[in-house]
Design an enzyme around this catalytic site. Sequence first.
Site, PDB file in Angstrom:
ATOM      1  N   ASP A 151       1.061  -1.137  -0.025  1.00  0.00           N
ATOM      2  CA  ASP A 151      -0.102   0.288   0.186  1.00  0.00           C
ATOM      3  C   ASP A 151       0.957   1.300   0.296  1.00  0.00           C
ATOM      4  O   ASP A 151       2.212   1.391   0.766  1.00  0.00           O
ATOM      5  CB  ASP A 151      -0.682  -0.244   1.284  1.00  0.00           C
ATOM      6  CG  ASP A 151      -2.240   0.896   0.961  1.00  0.00           C
ATOM      7  OD1 ASP A 151      -2.455   1.551   0.232  1.00  0.00           O
ATOM      8  OD2 ASP A 151      -3.292  -0.277   1.635  1.00  0.00           O
ATOM      9  N   ASP A 164      -3.334   4.967  -1.853  1.00  0.00           N
ATOM     10  CA  ASP A 164      -4.343   5.515  -1.792  1.00  0.00           C
ATOM     11  C   ASP A 164      -4.861   6.639  -1.548  1.00  0.00           C
ATOM     12  O   ASP A 164      -3.812   7.585  -2.298  1.00  0.00           O
ATOM     13  CB  ASP A 164      -3.374   5.313   0.199  1.00  0.00           C
ATOM     14  CG  ASP A 164      -4.397   5.911   1.078  1.00  0.00           C
ATOM     15  OD1 ASP A 164      -5.545   4.966   1.319  1.00  0.00           O
ATOM     16  OD2 ASP A 164      -4.734   6.663   1.425  1.00  0.00           O
ATOM     17  N   GLU A 218      -6.448   3.956  -6.161  1.00  0.00           N
ATOM     18  CA  GLU A 218      -7.612   4.066  -5.413  1.00  0.00           C
ATOM     19  C   GLU A 218      -8.335   5.771  -5.727  1.00  0.00           C
ATOM     20  O   GLU A 218      -6.725   6.569  -5.690  1.00  0.00           O
ATOM     21  CB  GLU A 218      -8.258   3.748  -4.324  1.00  0.00           C
ATOM     22  CG  GLU A 218      -9.025   4.063  -2.951  1.00  0.00           C
ATOM     23  CD  GLU A 218      -8.636   4.831  -1.883  1.00  0.00           C
ATOM     24  OE1 GLU A 218     -10.104   4.725  -0.982  1.00  0.00           O
ATOM     25  OE2 GLU A 218      -7.709   5.292  -0.706  1.00  0.00           O
ATOM     26  N   HIS A 250     -11.482  -3.051   3.683  1.00  0.00           N
ATOM     27  CA  HIS A 250     -11.361  -2.201   5.272  1.00  0.00           C
ATOM     28  C   HIS A 250     -11.837  -1.113   5.166  1.00  0.00           C
ATOM     29  O   HIS A 250     -12.025  -0.468   6.147  1.00  0.00           O
ATOM     30  CB  HIS A 250     -10.070  -2.241   4.815  1.00  0.00           C
ATOM     31  CG  HIS A 250      -8.806  -1.098   4.475  1.00  0.00           C
ATOM     32  ND1 HIS A 250      -9.014  -0.851   3.746  1.00  0.00           N
ATOM     33  CD2 HIS A 250      -8.566   0.402   4.881  1.00  0.00           C
ATOM     34  CE1 HIS A 250      -8.394  -0.134   2.952  1.00  0.00           C
ATOM     35  NE2 HIS A 250      -7.865   0.805   4.278  1.00  0.00           N
ATOM     36  N   ASP A 251     -12.653  -0.482   4.197  1.00  0.00           N
ATOM     37  CA  ASP A 251     -13.059   0.973   4.634  1.00  0.00           C
ATOM     38  C   ASP A 251     -14.365   0.434   4.485  1.00  0.00           C
ATOM     39  O   ASP A 251     -15.695   1.417   4.334  1.00  0.00           O
ATOM     40  CB  ASP A 251     -12.693   1.849   3.468  1.00  0.00           C
ATOM     41  CG  ASP A 251     -11.201   2.183   3.378  1.00  0.00           C
ATOM     42  OD1 ASP A 251     -11.010   2.169   4.848  1.00  0.00           O
ATOM     43  OD2 ASP A 251     -10.858   2.860   2.559  1.00  0.00           O
TER      44      ASP A 251
HETATM   45  C1  GLC Z   1      -7.965   5.432   2.202  1.00  0.00           C
HETATM   46  C2  GLC Z   1      -7.787   4.510   2.767  1.00  0.00           C
HETATM   47  C3  GLC Z   1      -8.274   4.599   3.924  1.00  0.00           C
HETATM   48  C4  GLC Z   1      -7.903   5.349   4.871  1.00  0.00           C
HETATM   49  C5  GLC Z   1      -7.638   6.874   3.678  1.00  0.00           C
HETATM   50  C6  GLC Z   1      -7.055   7.698   3.754  1.00  0.00           C
HETATM   51  O1  GLC Z   1      -9.087   5.678   1.513  1.00  0.00           O
HETATM   52  O2  GLC Z   1      -7.923   2.683   2.438  1.00  0.00           O
HETATM   53  O3  GLC Z   1      -8.181   3.727   4.698  1.00  0.00           O
HETATM   54  O4  GLC Z   1      -8.492   5.572   5.784  1.00  0.00           O
HETATM   55  O5  GLC Z   1      -7.202   6.342   2.937  1.00  0.00           O
HETATM   56  O6  GLC Z   1      -5.506   7.566   4.050  1.00  0.00           O
END
Ligand code: GLC
Length: 555
Positions: A107, A209, A251, A325-326
């Site tokens: 990540d 991320d 992402e 995980h979100d």
């Molecule tokens: C992304 C991650 C999340 C995190 C956010 C800030 O959305 O998946 O878990 O809190 O970024 O890094």
Amino acid sequence: MLHNPKLDKPATKWWHAATGYQIYPRSFCDSNGDGVGDIPGIISKLDHLKDLGIGFIWLSPVYASPMADNGYDISDYRAIAPEFGTLDDFDRLVAEAKARGIGIVMDLVVNHSSSAHAWFQAARASREVAEHDYYVWRDPARDGGPPSDLKACFGGSAWTFVPEVGQYYLGYFSPEQPDLNWRNPALRREIYNMMNWWFDRGIAGFRMDVISLIGKDVDAGVFEEGPYLHEYLQEMHRETLAGRDIVTVGESWSVSRDTALLFCGRDRAELDMVFQFNHIVEGWDPLHGKWKPKPFDLVRFKRVLDAWQATLADDGWNSLFLSNHDLPRQVSKYADDGTYRVQSAKMLATVVHLMKGTPFIYQGEEIGMTNAAFTRIDQFRDVETLGNYADAIAQGITPDEFIAGANANGRDNARTPMQWSGGGQAGFTDGTPWIEVNPNHSEINVKADRADPDGVFAHYRRLVELRREHPVIVHGRYVPFAEDDPAVFAYAREMDGTKLAVIANFTGAEVEFEVPEAQSGRGTCLLANYAARDSLDGTLSLAPYEAVAVLMAGS
Ligand code: GLC
Ligand code: CA
């Protein structure tokens, strides 16, 4: 449009036919009884993943971190958090995974660092050091207050004042996650060097991320997909990704069908795929967002997914997922985590995995794990939930209302420990887990599910295998049908005269489904969650959450 010969034949990459598996290290497996999952724990479970057949692991952050956001706040990009292990453990993980045909995708969290990072510690102490400009600083407003009323994603203001330098810094997510200033070339150089350092350790790629935030123009108030984004991604590609046989997934909560190919178009030299969320956000309230989910609407849901399949049909590549995980556990969110848990978990997997793209399994999904339900705020751990709780209570929302919303769409409920067995703490730890284990582990666990030939795991394993065996699943054209049917998700995949038909009942009731003439025929059932069907013809009576995939004969 200009003819682009590069797009005529899809170049086949290893990750086109591979399935990804996301590990949230804190909750996967604890090897030393401190209640926190760790890298030796992951290594001890690699055979489970090898049996599943996956091609790579997306490892949520394991870097040194104060864990304000469970590792999405990195204090040293070249070190492993002590609670997760050491660099030696990490190297061993890469080697052990590789020996099982599995790549490790790390990540990459570079929109922001932790406020504990040495860069930020230097930056906040003086305006004179080079690191000061690694972050985003603005002078106070005339009244001494923050430069704007921008709110942080996890609650409170996005601006934090630092008296030593007399300025505010930007923390788009939280004050513990100061945004890095990508406008600074030295900062970008640091990041590329760090990425190459990990590649040299043998990793198989990066999941990036919130990558669509890095090109932001703060003063113009443009954060997502800002003016510098693609320039930076192309530079990153030149400096780190080019010529490597790796996979990248960016992402982005903002990416739309209009902008997807800017990230992952084959001639763009940026990323391989994006994690887009259009199908997820479709289920949220336009005003109140995720804390106020809308009732599920299959027709709209299909429309979004079908449209993404069309957008990336000939160029770019889809990532396929409903959970991470979100997000809530998919069987709880989109199907039935009670009576039809096993059937409906298999149904969702069938629909997702047989689309065109690379599927991602979120740990525990392969045994149909469900969302945990909490009753008290002190059972939650997530910075987002706790930060928003304070804001919500201040706005007059009752604790019970808030907890109901958090149970439905919060992030902790899918972060409870992996359920390995029915024993104490689900076999996750010998100690006290950092977040409570879901009490249903006595029934839902790896040991029990894998012992059942009709278990959820067996179904996932078959899906992963089918993708490796059948090029039509990897490259076939996606053709949706019965688009307006409110109960059934149906599509065909077609390639070189081969056709695979997928039909799935998304409801807990028996439904009658009229197979359209064009899709009718006989064939071989590749996969089913009830009795096999080899004939798709006339009216089918589909059992609750029934899903079937038939490779049509004569095609
Ligand atoms: C992304 C991650 C999340 C995190 C956010 C800030 O959305 O998946 O878990 O809190 O970024 O890094
Ligand atoms: Ca541990």
